[in-house]
Design a protein around this motif. Structure first.
Motif, PDB file in Angstrom:
ATOM      1  N   SER A   1       0.810  -1.228   0.000  1.00 30.49           N
ATOM      2  CA  SER A   1       0.000   0.000   0.000  1.00 30.49           C
ATOM      3  C   SER A   1       0.839   1.272   0.000  1.00 30.49           C
ATOM      4  CB  SER A   1      -0.943   0.012   1.206  1.00 30.49           C
ATOM      5  OG  SER A   1      -0.224   0.077   2.413  1.00 30.49           O
ATOM      6  N   GLY A   2       2.141   1.134  -0.027  1.00 34.52           N
ATOM      7  CA  GLY A   2       2.989   2.316  -0.035  1.00 34.52           C
ATOM      8  C   GLY A   2       4.394   1.977   0.416  1.00 34.52           C
ATOM      9  N   PRO A   3       5.220   3.012   0.569  1.00 35.57           N
ATOM     10  CA  PRO A   3       6.598   2.787   1.015  1.00 35.57           C
ATOM     11  C   PRO A   3       6.631   2.353   2.480  1.00 35.57           C
ATOM     12  CG  PRO A   3       6.112   5.129   0.917  1.00 35.57           C
ATOM     13  CD  PRO A   3       4.913   4.420   0.357  1.00 35.57           C
ATOM     14  N   ASP A   4       7.807   1.900   2.913  1.00 32.26           N
ATOM     15  CA  ASP A   4       7.981   1.519   4.312  1.00 32.26           C
ATOM     16  C   ASP A   4       7.653   2.694   5.224  1.00 32.26           C
ATOM     17  OD1 ASP A   4       8.821  -0.955   3.470  1.00 32.26           O
ATOM     18  OD2 ASP A   4      10.917  -0.685   4.045  1.00 32.26           O
ATOM     19  N   PHE A   5       7.298   2.353   6.451  1.00 34.85           N
ATOM     20  CA  PHE A   5       7.016   3.342   7.486  1.00 34.85           C
ATOM     21  C   PHE A   5       8.128   3.330   8.524  1.00 34.85           C
ATOM     22  CE2 PHE A   5       2.403   2.667   6.496  1.00 34.85           C
ATOM     23  CZ  PHE A   5       2.074   3.981   6.256  1.00 34.85           C
TER      24      PHE A   5
END
Length: 152
Positions: free
Chosen positions: A20-24
């Motif tokens: 769902s997106g880049p790492d957090f």
């Protein structure tokens, strides 16, 4: 008024849900406050908005995500409501969101990105519904979930 009691190390974690997106970067903090849960959550949402967070849909890419995970040993809205949300089928989790605050967070026990930082500051905390400690919940996670979490 609120006061920071402790904060975990920072951890690099994969976005959730996967892809769902880049790492957090995730962390957990403990606060001492006399604020009510709704006020805490409202203040977290203000901080998110000030950081550019826009809410467009469930589990979308986001600039910042601040959650109220637990409030001591309180169970909201009640034990049955908590159990219903904890048992929600994974397919329904993708599209259904509670219309009220659920505490502790109903997916807390399933999320390495919450539990591993939580172990830094509150390893003795027990889930008020299951009775499991933070190390118990971490031990129950898939190894791949735990191996994907790295200190920054």
């Amino acid at each position: 008024m609120g006061a920071l009691v402790s904060i975990s190390r920072l951890f690099r974690t994969p976005a959730f849900p996967k892809g769902s997106g880049p790492d957090f970067v995730n962390a957990v903090c403990a606060l001492r406050t006399d604020w009510q849960a709704a006020e805490i959550l409202a203040r977290l949402h203000v901080i998110e908005a000030e950081a550019g967070r826009e809410r467009h849909g469930r589990w979308q890419a986001r600039t910042l995500d601040l959650d109220l995970i637990a409030l001591g040993d309180e169970v909201w809205p009640d034990l049955e409501g908590q159990k219903d949300w904890m048992a929600l089928d994974p397919a329904r989790q993708r599209v259904e969101a509670p219309d009220r605050l659920i505490l502790p967070h109903p997916r807390l026990q399933d999320r390495a990105f919450v539990l591993i930082p939580l172990a830094d500051i509150c390893p003795a905390w027990r889930h008020p519904v299951t009775g499991a400690t933070v190390p118990d919940m971490i031990a129950a996670l898939p190894e791949a979930d735990k191996e994907a979490i790295w200190p920054v």
